[in-house]
Design a protein around this motif. Structure first.
Motif, PDB file in Angstrom:
ATOM      1  N   GLU A 160       0.709  -1.190   0.149  1.00 18.41           N
ATOM      2  CA  GLU A 160       0.024  -0.015  -0.082  1.00 18.41           C
ATOM      3  C   GLU A 160       0.754   1.259  -0.070  1.00 18.41           C
ATOM      4  O   GLU A 160       0.507   2.201  -0.570  1.00 18.41           O
ATOM      5  CB  GLU A 160      -1.112   0.165   1.081  1.00 18.41           C
ATOM      6  CG  GLU A 160      -1.956  -1.007   1.044  1.00 18.41           C
ATOM      7  CD  GLU A 160      -2.966  -0.995   2.251  1.00 18.41           C
ATOM      8  OE1 GLU A 160      -3.054  -0.150   3.165  1.00 18.41           O
ATOM      9  OE2 GLU A 160      -3.771  -1.929   2.066  1.00 18.41           O
ATOM     10  N   TRP A 161       1.874   1.223   0.612  1.00 19.06           N
ATOM     11  CA  TRP A 161       2.917   2.362   0.901  1.00 19.06           C
ATOM     12  C   TRP A 161       3.423   2.698  -0.656  1.00 19.06           C
ATOM     13  O   TRP A 161       3.539   3.791  -1.127  1.00 19.06           O
ATOM     14  CB  TRP A 161       3.824   2.215   1.997  1.00 19.06           C
ATOM     15  CG  TRP A 161       3.730   2.493   3.180  1.00 19.06           C
ATOM     16  CD1 TRP A 161       3.628   1.745   4.163  1.00 19.06           C
ATOM     17  CD2 TRP A 161       3.309   3.839   3.653  1.00 19.06           C
ATOM     18  NE1 TRP A 161       3.241   2.451   5.552  1.00 19.06           N
ATOM     19  CE2 TRP A 161       2.883   3.814   5.121  1.00 19.06           C
ATOM     20  CE3 TRP A 161       3.232   5.099   3.234  1.00 19.06           C
ATOM     21  CZ2 TRP A 161       2.548   4.994   5.999  1.00 19.06           C
ATOM     22  CZ3 TRP A 161       3.029   6.146   3.985  1.00 19.06           C
ATOM     23  CH2 TRP A 161       2.631   6.254   5.295  1.00 19.06           C
ATOM     24  N   TRP A 194       0.863   3.944  -3.090  1.00 22.51           N
ATOM     25  CA  TRP A 194       0.508   5.331  -2.600  1.00 22.51           C
ATOM     26  C   TRP A 194       1.584   6.221  -2.972  1.00 22.51           C
ATOM     27  O   TRP A 194       1.250   7.317  -3.427  1.00 22.51           O
ATOM     28  CB  TRP A 194       0.180   5.431  -0.939  1.00 22.51           C
ATOM     29  CG  TRP A 194       0.067   6.656  -0.738  1.00 22.51           C
ATOM     30  CD1 TRP A 194      -1.248   7.371  -0.629  1.00 22.51           C
ATOM     31  CD2 TRP A 194       1.046   7.717   0.154  1.00 22.51           C
ATOM     32  NE1 TRP A 194      -0.919   8.775   0.089  1.00 22.51           N
ATOM     33  CE2 TRP A 194       0.186   8.970   0.657  1.00 22.51           C
ATOM     34  CE3 TRP A 194       2.414   7.468   0.348  1.00 22.51           C
ATOM     35  CZ2 TRP A 194       1.001  10.067   0.969  1.00 22.51           C
ATOM     36  CZ3 TRP A 194       3.083   8.742   0.929  1.00 22.51           C
ATOM     37  CH2 TRP A 194       2.283   9.932   1.366  1.00 22.51           C
ATOM     38  N   MET A 195       3.035   5.840  -2.894  1.00 19.63           N
ATOM     39  CA  MET A 195       4.094   6.716  -3.091  1.00 19.63           C
ATOM     40  C   MET A 195       3.998   6.781  -4.604  1.00 19.63           C
ATOM     41  O   MET A 195       4.391   7.999  -5.392  1.00 19.63           O
ATOM     42  CB  MET A 195       5.124   6.245  -2.739  1.00 19.63           C
ATOM     43  CG  MET A 195       6.565   6.885  -2.965  1.00 19.63           C
ATOM     44  SD  MET A 195       8.033   5.992  -2.331  1.00 19.63           S
ATOM     45  CE  MET A 195       8.640   5.864  -3.807  1.00 19.63           C
ATOM     46  N   THR A 196       3.679   6.038  -5.463  1.00 22.97           N
ATOM     47  CA  THR A 196       4.015   5.778  -6.912  1.00 22.97           C
ATOM     48  C   THR A 196       2.920   6.263  -7.777  1.00 22.97           C
ATOM     49  O   THR A 196       3.094   6.292  -8.898  1.00 22.97           O
ATOM     50  CB  THR A 196       4.676   4.565  -7.328  1.00 22.97           C
ATOM     51  OG1 THR A 196       3.775   3.594  -7.110  1.00 22.97           O
ATOM     52  CG2 THR A 196       6.071   4.202  -6.687  1.00 22.97           C
ATOM     53  N   SER A 197       1.709   6.234  -7.183  1.00 17.72           N
ATOM     54  CA  SER A 197       0.519   6.372  -8.119  1.00 17.72           C
ATOM     55  C   SER A 197       0.431   8.007  -8.813  1.00 17.72           C
ATOM     56  O   SER A 197      -0.303   8.204  -9.611  1.00 17.72           O
ATOM     57  CB  SER A 197      -0.550   6.258  -7.235  1.00 17.72           C
ATOM     58  OG  SER A 197      -0.933   7.153  -5.952  1.00 17.72           O
ATOM     59  N   LYS A 230       7.397  13.984  -2.783  1.00 18.76           N
ATOM     60  CA  LYS A 230       6.893  14.634  -1.693  1.00 18.76           C
ATOM     61  C   LYS A 230       6.182  13.183  -1.031  1.00 18.76           C
ATOM     62  O   LYS A 230       6.428  13.464   0.265  1.00 18.76           O
ATOM     63  CB  LYS A 230       5.522  15.621  -2.025  1.00 18.76           C
ATOM     64  CG  LYS A 230       6.189  16.863  -2.320  1.00 18.76           C
ATOM     65  CD  LYS A 230       4.920  17.804  -2.795  1.00 18.76           C
ATOM     66  CE  LYS A 230       5.311  19.118  -3.012  1.00 18.76           C
ATOM     67  NZ  LYS A 230       4.240  19.982  -3.584  1.00 18.76           N
ATOM     68  N   ARG A 231       5.524  12.309  -1.671  1.00 25.44           N
ATOM     69  CA  ARG A 231       5.053  11.299  -1.132  1.00 25.44           C
ATOM     70  C   ARG A 231       6.015  10.338  -0.525  1.00 25.44           C
ATOM     71  O   ARG A 231       6.127   9.590   0.361  1.00 25.44           O
ATOM     72  CB  ARG A 231       4.115  10.510  -1.877  1.00 25.44           C
ATOM     73  CG  ARG A 231       2.913  11.446  -2.008  1.00 25.44           C
ATOM     74  CD  ARG A 231       1.724  10.281  -2.776  1.00 25.44           C
ATOM     75  NE  ARG A 231       0.553  11.159  -2.751  1.00 25.44           N
ATOM     76  CZ  ARG A 231      -0.597  10.547  -3.254  1.00 25.44           C
ATOM     77  NH1 ARG A 231      -0.743   9.112  -3.625  1.00 25.44           N
ATOM     78  NH2 ARG A 231      -1.599  11.482  -3.409  1.00 25.44           N
TER      79      ARG A 231
END
Length: 74
Positions: A38-39, A42-45, A54-55
Motif C-alpha cells: 500500500e505504501w 500510494w507513493m508511486t501513483s 513529496k510522497r
C-alpha cells in the motif's frame, strides 16, 4: 510469508533509502506485505514527479514515526 500477486515493485529510490538507513529498513520490514504494498502504491501513483518525491519523503517520515499504513488513499 506468501507472495502477493498484485505486489508493486520496490522503487529504486526507496530501496536506496532503506539500504542507507538501517532503522528505517527495520521499521519497513516490520510492516506486513500488504502494508508495504500500500505504501509503494500510494507513493508511486501520482503522475507528477514532484508529487511522487513529496510522497516518498512523507512515507519515510511516517514509517520512521511508526505509522503502518498511508493516510488519505483510496
Amino acid at each position: 510469508a506468501a507472495s502477493l500477486e498484485f505486489r508493486h515493485d520496490m522503487p529504486a529510490d526507496l530501496g536506496r533509502l532503506l539500504e542507507r538507513d538501517p532503522a528505517l529498513d527495520a521499521k519497513w520490514h516490520a510492516l506486513t506485505d500488504l502494508a508495504r504494498n500500500e505504501w509503494i502504491c500510494w507513493m508511486t501513483s501520482p503522475k507528477l514527479p514532484a508529487t511522487r518525491v513529496k510522497r516518498r519523503d512523507r512515507l519515510v517520515a511516517e514509517v520512521r514515526a511508526g505509522k503502518r499504513r498511508p493516510c488519505c488513499w483510496p
